[in-house]
Design a protein around this motif. Structure first.
Motif, short mmCIF file in Angstrom:
data_model
loop_
_atom_site.label_atom_id
_atom_site.label_comp_id
_atom_site.label_asym_id
_atom_site.label_seq_id
_atom_site.Cartn_x
_atom_site.Cartn_y
_atom_site.Cartn_z
N ALA A 139 0.84 -1.21 0.00
CA ALA A 139 0.00 0.00 0.00
C ALA A 139 0.87 1.26 0.00
O ALA A 139 0.55 2.24 -0.67
N ALA A 140 1.99 1.20 0.74
CA ALA A 140 2.91 2.34 0.74
C ALA A 140 3.52 2.55 -0.65
O ALA A 140 3.68 3.68 -1.10
N ALA A 141 3.81 1.46 -1.33
CA ALA A 141 4.35 1.56 -2.69
C ALA A 141 3.31 2.16 -3.63
O ALA A 141 3.64 2.95 -4.51
N GLU A 142 2.06 1.79 -3.43
CA GLU A 142 0.99 2.36 -4.26
C GLU A 142 0.86 3.87 -4.06
O GLU A 142 0.62 4.60 -5.01
N LYS A 143 1.03 4.30 -2.82
CA LYS A 143 0.90 5.73 -2.52
C LYS A 143 1.92 6.58 -3.27
O LYS A 143 1.66 7.74 -3.56
N ILE A 144 3.07 6.00 -3.56
CA ILE A 144 4.09 6.76 -4.30
C ILE A 144 4.10 6.34 -5.78
O ILE A 144 5.07 6.57 -6.49
N ASP A 145 3.01 5.71 -6.21
CA ASP A 145 2.82 5.30 -7.60
C ASP A 145 3.87 4.32 -8.10
O ASP A 145 4.19 4.27 -9.27
N PHE A 149 3.80 1.05 -8.79
CA PHE A 149 2.91 -0.09 -8.96
C PHE A 149 3.65 -1.40 -9.26
O PHE A 149 3.18 -2.45 -8.83
N PRO A 150 4.79 -1.37 -9.95
CA PRO A 150 5.50 -2.65 -10.11
C PRO A 150 5.89 -3.27 -8.75
O PRO A 150 5.73 -4.47 -8.55
N LEU A 151 6.36 -2.44 -7.82
CA LEU A 151 6.70 -2.94 -6.50
C LEU A 151 5.44 -3.40 -5.75
O LEU A 151 5.44 -4.45 -5.12
N ALA A 152 4.38 -2.63 -5.86
CA ALA A 152 3.13 -3.01 -5.18
C ALA A 152 2.62 -4.35 -5.69
O ALA A 152 2.22 -5.21 -4.90
N VAL A 153 2.65 -4.55 -7.00
CA VAL A 153 2.20 -5.83 -7.58
C VAL A 153 3.05 -6.97 -7.04
O VAL A 153 2.53 -8.00 -6.61
N MET A 154 4.37 -6.78 -7.04
CA MET A 154 5.26 -7.83 -6.54
C MET A 154 4.96 -8.15 -5.06
O MET A 154 4.90 -9.32 -4.68
N LEU A 155 4.73 -7.13 -4.27
CA LEU A 155 4.46 -7.35 -2.84
C LEU A 155 3.10 -8.02 -2.63
O LEU A 155 2.98 -8.92 -1.79
N TYR A 156 2.08 -7.60 -3.37
CA TYR A 156 0.77 -8.25 -3.22
C TYR A 156 0.84 -9.72 -3.64
O TYR A 156 0.22 -10.59 -3.02
N THR A 198 -11.92 -13.56 4.42
CA THR A 198 -11.91 -12.60 3.31
C THR A 198 -10.51 -12.05 3.04
O THR A 198 -10.33 -11.34 2.06
N ASN A 199 -9.55 -12.37 3.87
CA ASN A 199 -8.21 -11.80 3.71
C ASN A 199 -7.60 -12.13 2.37
O ASN A 199 -6.99 -11.29 1.72
N TYR A 200 -7.74 -13.39 1.93
CA TYR A 200 -7.18 -13.79 0.64
C TYR A 200 -7.88 -13.04 -0.48
O TYR A 200 -7.23 -12.54 -1.40
N SER A 201 -9.19 -12.90 -0.39
CA SER A 201 -9.96 -12.20 -1.42
C SER A 201 -9.59 -10.72 -1.47
O SER A 201 -9.46 -10.14 -2.55
N VAL A 202 -9.45 -10.12 -0.31
CA VAL A 202 -9.10 -8.69 -0.25
C VAL A 202 -7.72 -8.47 -0.86
O VAL A 202 -7.53 -7.55 -1.66
N THR A 203 -6.77 -9.33 -0.53
CA THR A 203 -5.43 -9.20 -1.09
C THR A 203 -5.48 -9.42 -2.60
O THR A 203 -4.81 -8.71 -3.35
N SER A 204 -6.28 -10.38 -3.05
CA SER A 204 -6.42 -10.62 -4.50
C SER A 204 -6.98 -9.39 -5.20
O SER A 204 -6.53 -9.02 -6.29
N LEU A 205 -7.96 -8.76 -4.57
CA LEU A 205 -8.55 -7.55 -5.15
C LEU A 205 -7.52 -6.42 -5.20
O LEU A 205 -7.41 -5.71 -6.21
N LYS A 206 -6.77 -6.26 -4.13
CA LYS A 206 -5.73 -5.22 -4.11
C LYS A 206 -4.69 -5.49 -5.20
O LYS A 206 -4.22 -4.56 -5.85
N ALA A 218 -3.91 -3.21 -12.49
CA ALA A 218 -4.62 -2.30 -13.40
C ALA A 218 -3.94 -0.93 -13.41
O ALA A 218 -3.77 -0.32 -14.47
N GLU A 219 -3.54 -0.45 -12.24
CA GLU A 219 -2.85 0.84 -12.17
C GLU A 219 -1.49 0.76 -12.87
O GLU A 219 -1.10 1.70 -13.56
N GLN A 220 -0.80 -0.36 -12.69
CA GLN A 220 0.49 -0.53 -13.35
C GLN A 220 0.30 -0.52 -14.87
O GLN A 220 1.05 0.13 -15.59
N LYS A 221 -0.73 -1.20 -15.34
CA LYS A 221 -1.02 -1.24 -16.78
C LYS A 221 -1.36 0.16 -17.29
O LYS A 221 -0.86 0.59 -18.34
N ALA A 222 -2.16 0.89 -16.53
CA ALA A 222 -2.52 2.26 -16.92
C ALA A 222 -1.28 3.15 -16.96
O ALA A 222 -1.12 3.97 -17.85
N GLN A 223 -0.41 2.97 -15.98
CA GLN A 223 0.83 3.74 -15.92
C GLN A 223 1.71 3.44 -17.14
O GLN A 223 2.26 4.35 -17.76
#
Length: 183
Positions: free
Chosen positions: A72-78, A80-87, A100-108, A114-119
């Motif tokens: 989430a901290a990686a996402e805040k600074i945009d 997204f490649p690091l955020a994807v790897m961490l998720y 729901t933890n697995y589902s929530v993490t999957s959604l994140k 999606a943000e990485q692709k948009a970037q």
């Protein structure tokens, strides 16, 4: 419980109760979002009573939560490649226990992808636009050079025409000033 274990270290109910008490301390840290401390307590409880499946889940949840916090901290600074790897890493350690933890993490993870692709698309679009701007600038420069060459050629033509006219006048002036000589 610790004193009881000193008296009888093989008493399973006492070991289980001590592990449960330590687990509760870990849950308190988990609620306070102090994931590394929670993990330490869960692991300590697991060492005391490794037969409790909930302790394994709690360890996985604490580890995954800590990783998700970093993502989430990686996402805040945009980043997204690091955020994807961490998720993705968090999903590997998140217990799939029906919570729901697995589902929530999957959604994140899906959102970060999606943000990485948009970037990446925005960066590619910016690159294409820069290339287009560069091509247009080169075309403008070429057009200016051609225009300048035309102007220089026209100026040269006019200069040559004036020089030719001056030469013609000079030749005519010389011809008029020459007198025939009598024999």
């Amino acid at each position: 419980f610790r004193l009881a274990l000193q008296i009888n270290p093989y008493d399973a109910p006492v070991r289980h109760n001590l592990a449960k008490a330590i687990n509760e301390q870990g849950i308190q840290y988990l609620r306070g979002e102090q994931f590394s401390l929670a993990e330490r307590f869960f692991r300590a409880a697991y060492r005391i009573f490794p037969n409790d499946r909930n302790l394994v889940n709690n360890i996985g949840f604490a580890v995954a939560s800590g990783i998700c916090e970093k993502a989430a901290a990686a996402e805040k600074i945009d980043n997204f490649p690091l955020a994807v790897m961490l998720y993705e890493k968090a999903l590997r350690v998140t217990p799939r226990d029906g919570s729901t933890n697995y589902s929530v993490t999957s959604l994140k993870l899906a959102n970060a992808r999606a943000e990485q692709k948009a970037q990446l698309q925005a960066a590619r679009q910016a690159q294409l636009q820069a290339e287009q701007n560069q091509r247009e600038e080169l075309a403008r420069q070429k057009e200016q050079q051609e225009q300048q060459a035309k102007q220089e050629a026209e100026a040269k033509r006019q200069q040559d025409a004036l020089a030719a006219a001056d030469l013609k006048k000079g030749v005519q002036g010389l011809a008029g000033s020459i007198q025939p000589v009598s024999p």
